[in-house]
Design an enzyme around this catalytic site. Structure first.
Site, short mmCIF file in Angstrom:
data_model
loop_
_atom_site.label_atom_id
_atom_site.label_comp_id
_atom_site.label_asym_id
_atom_site.label_seq_id
_atom_site.Cartn_x
_atom_site.Cartn_y
_atom_site.Cartn_z
CB ILE A 1 31.96 15.97 -42.76
CG1 ILE A 1 32.78 16.63 -43.86
CG2 ILE A 1 31.77 16.93 -41.58
CD1 ILE A 1 32.18 17.91 -44.41
N PRO A 2 32.52 13.47 -40.18
CG PRO A 2 34.17 12.87 -38.62
CD PRO A 2 33.94 13.71 -39.85
CB CYS A 3 27.81 14.90 -38.28
SG CYS A 3 26.94 14.08 -39.61
CG HIS A 4 29.56 8.89 -37.73
ND1 HIS A 4 30.11 9.38 -38.90
CD2 HIS A 4 30.52 8.11 -37.17
CE1 HIS A 4 31.33 8.90 -39.05
NE2 HIS A 4 31.60 8.13 -38.01
NE ARG A 5 34.74 9.51 -36.56
CZ ARG A 5 35.78 9.66 -37.34
NH1 ARG A 5 36.56 10.74 -37.20
NH2 ARG A 5 36.07 8.77 -38.28
#
Length: 349
Positions: free
Chosen positions: A316-320
């Site tokens: 779940i790419p919260c880094h984006r």
């Protein structure tokens, strides 16, 4: 992240007992279970038995305990009586969660302990004790299913201390399970950005986090309470799946994860996480744009909180998600990792 070249450099410094590297790295020795400073006088381990860390806290969480010869939690050539007293107390009871009365029993001022540990080691004493406790649990997760008391006694004064620490975090001692218990299983995954922990049942993945993430112990406890089951070392099909997918991801050969997931959260949190997974690989989005994408234009702070509650790093790419002004913003795994992930994805679009 420590590169292969740095590992070779650090190992040579270890062989040379090079004092210029004091404070630059610590070395964990797999065969003894201890971590040392670069100038440790003990017999030098083989390179393949060494793991290198930039902070003492990283070494602790990776399951290593302080070496009794070089005492890496004291200044070179100087052993602090306060540090020695507290470290010995932790080793005597690794499962203890320290309260003010515990300091009083040792005739130690809690604020002094907090200040000295923070000044010297970049963490408070309570953070040290927590890291040690977490490291004990991670040792078993890293080793796999088997619980071998002889091995535990080799590295620790008592295996009971290990089992107590494990049960504090995971819910029950690892030897107390039968095939009739409903359980989750946890595995240690080595990645290019450092070790991660994966927790899953046979149907899907519940948690994937970097081992040194702040608050990881609380995340595991919340997961255990929500699912009402204990967590033991082991492997499931979803864990095998994410292990393989992460290898492909870090090699730039995978852009969409297919491992089945179990999303434990409110309906709002799940909507945020599902929208995060729709952000294309190699792209970024602001918190405000993320809020607008789920029809909650004014709820960007709530969106940010939901991002922070995400327990499935990278997948779940919260880094984006970045700030509107282009700054990276926060990230549970650390800004250095966030920057690396974004650059990695941009270079493989």
């Amino acid at each position: 992240m420590i590169t292969d070249a740095q590992k070779q450099e650090f190992y040579q410094a270890l062989l040379d007992k090079n004092a210029h590297y004091e404070g630059v790295f610590f070395v964990g020795v797999q065969t003894t279970g201890v971590f040392c400073r670069p100038t440790c006088p003990a017999r030098k381990p083989k390179f393949e038995n060494c793991e290198f860390y930039k902070t003492a806290q990283e070494a602790l969480i990776a399951s290593f305990r302080p070496c009794m010869r070089c005492r890496p939690l004291s200044h070179p050539g100087q052993v602090s009586d306060l540090v020695r007293t507290l470290v010995d107390a932790v080793e005597a009871d690794p499962s203890r969660r320290w309260k003010d009365r515990d300091f009083e029993e040792l005739s130690v001022d809690a604020s002094t302990a907090r200040r000295q540990f923070k000044k010297r080691f970049g963490m408070t004493f309570v953070e040290y004790a927590r890291s040690r406790r977490m490291g004990l649990a991670m040792k078993q997760i890293r080793a796999g299913d088997a619980v071998i008391d002889a091995q535990l006694n080799t590295g620790y004064e008592s295996s009971s201390g290990f089992r107590d620490a494990f049960s504090k975090i995971m819910g029950a001692a690892p030897t107390k399970f039968t095939q009739h218990n409903k359980i989750l299983k946890a595995s240690w995954l080595d990645t290019k950005l450092g070790p991660m922990i994966a927790i899953a049942d046979d149907a899907g993945l519940y948690l994937l986090e970097f081992i040194d993430r702040r608050g990881l112990e609380r995340e595991v406890e919340r997961l255990r309470l929500k699912t009402k089951v204990a967590i033991i070392p082991g492997v499931t099909d979803p864990i095998n799946s994410i292990r393989l997918e992460l290898e492909f991801y870090f090699d730039g050969k995978l852009k969409v994860f297919k491992t089945p997931l179990n999303l434990l959260g409110s309906s709002f949190q799940r909507s945020v996480w599902e929208e995060l997974m729709r952000i294309p690989y190699g792209n970024t989005r602001s918190y405000m744009a993320q809020a607008a994408s789920i029809g909650k234009n004014r709820a960007y702070r709530a969106v940010a909180n939901a991002n922070g509650a995400n327990q499935l790093a990278i997948i779940i790419p919260c880094h984006r998600i970045i700030n509107s002004n282009g700054d990276l913003g926060g990230y549970g795994g650390g800004i250095t990792r966030k920057k690396w992930l974004l650059e990695h994805e941009a270079s493989h679009v």
